[in-house]
Write an enzyme that holds these catalytic residues in place. Sequence first.
Site, PDB file in Angstrom:
ATOM      1  N   ASP A 158      25.815  26.080  36.503  1.00  0.00           N
ATOM      2  CA  ASP A 158      26.420  26.449  35.218  1.00  0.00           C
ATOM      3  C   ASP A 158      26.985  25.207  34.524  1.00  0.00           C
ATOM      4  OD1 ASP A 158      27.304  28.164  33.205  1.00  0.00           O
ATOM      5  OD2 ASP A 158      28.004  29.676  34.626  1.00  0.00           O
ATOM      6  N   ASP A 218      24.905  34.767  27.307  1.00  0.00           N
ATOM      7  CA  ASP A 218      24.791  35.652  28.472  1.00  0.00           C
ATOM      8  C   ASP A 218      24.283  37.037  28.064  1.00  0.00           C
ATOM      9  OD1 ASP A 218      26.048  33.567  29.732  1.00  0.00           O
ATOM     10  OD2 ASP A 218      27.776  34.732  30.409  1.00  0.00           O
TER      11      ASP A 218
HETATM   12  C1  GLA Z   1      28.475  31.895  32.625  1.00  0.00           C
HETATM   13  C2  GLA Z   1      26.987  32.125  32.877  1.00  0.00           C
HETATM   14  C3  GLA Z   1      26.777  33.515  33.438  1.00  0.00           C
HETATM   15  C4  GLA Z   1      27.581  33.699  34.719  1.00  0.00           C
HETATM   16  C5  GLA Z   1      29.049  33.397  34.457  1.00  0.00           C
HETATM   17  C6  GLA Z   1      29.850  33.352  35.743  1.00  0.00           C
HETATM   18  O1  GLA Z   1      28.960  32.707  31.601  1.00  0.00           O
HETATM   19  O2  GLA Z   1      26.247  31.931  31.695  1.00  0.00           O
HETATM   20  O3  GLA Z   1      25.396  33.746  33.675  1.00  0.00           O
HETATM   21  O4  GLA Z   1      27.061  32.831  35.710  1.00  0.00           O
HETATM   22  O5  GLA Z   1      29.212  32.127  33.808  1.00  0.00           O
HETATM   23  O6  GLA Z   1      31.176  32.998  35.530  1.00  0.00           O
END
Ligand code: GLA
Length: 407
Positions: A158, A218
Amino acid sequence: MRCVGLLLFTLLIGRVAKALDNGLALKPIMGWLHWVRFMCNVDCDADPDNCISERLFMQMADVMAQEGWRDAGYDYVCIDDCWPSRQRDASGRLQADPGRFPGGIKKLADYVHSKGLKLGIYSDVGANTCAGYPGSLGHYETDAQTFADWGVDLLKFDGCNMKRTLIPEGYRNMSKALNATGSSIVYSCEWPLYEWAFHKPNYTAISETCNQWRNYADVYDSWSSVKSIAEWTALHQDIVVPSAGPGGWNDPDMLVIGNFGLSHDQQETQMALWALMAAPLIMSNDLRSMCPRSKALLQNRRIIAINQDPLGRQGYRTATLGSFEVWERPLSNNIMAIAVRNKEEIGGPQKLPITKVPGWKMCDFLCNVTQILPKFNELGIQRQHTTLAVAVNPSGVVLLTIQPILD
Ligand code: GLA
């Protein structure tokens, strides 16, 4: 005009960028990841069945092996955020939360491998993960080696809590560290997502560094989320599609099929579009309790075959015709996969004559047409001037393949 020219150019020559050469993800990977469905639920006292613990991943692995998921191709069981302990160990290594992962990750990886599956893990290019757990900044080599020692098969990396100018360097350094371990670890990046806010990312560098990369926000368990991802991809297709191919893929994020937010038609639309986008098929749902219709959709061999087509070319949105949208993906053996969406969210099924679909031009004389969604139907041999029309439900999709008959 420029866009149409570039689109034709890339459809003809295929991929432009070079892929990360680690021999992995030659087809989009398939598997399961905990985030959308189980998030950062760490309360195993109150919710032992759904908290982020070794038990959850072992149960998912059991179901994946027993209920046809692995055999359909879903072979990565992946941990997302919130797995580690808040502290590194005395040697500076990440360690799993001891209460929730009493056996540790190595033992979990052994268990998952014993089921014929692979294990994915999560960390962050910055000092902390998005949920505030320890990140890998300053520890790339140590963490890569730790994951390799545990037998981990994939790293989702990430991009939270990192100085933006250091993001490219951070992602590159972790790629080198993973490579230096000599283990086969798929490298799943969020590099472009964290750069788009400031400037256009360098997709040549990204595809040389990562096996897959998130471009956009997301995914949530909702139709508005799924359709916004499709729209973003179509609006940026001339930038992102040419970088995809064997070894490196655009990642529009998880399949949310089998949860609460999508109607069945909308689930079919997500499945069809993810197949045409050559997307990693990573589900986030509860495999222990899934409605049979969603399960059949996720395990549909014909849709999976489109997603996994060996040519490895990502599809494009090729037309918007009133409330219809057409997406097309060239497959091997001169076959074209076509998804016709009805974007109306009112009324009933709408008909579109197949001759209006841009890809129909490849049908000079006769074509064999197969409908895959909403239900399998051999539509048979059609002439170039056929009157065949597809009827598409509101927010639904018709998925077809067409193959010219040359003689
Ligand atoms: C980010 C990522 C998600 C997930 C969250 C976890 O938002 O884009 O896919 O992994 O972090 O905290």
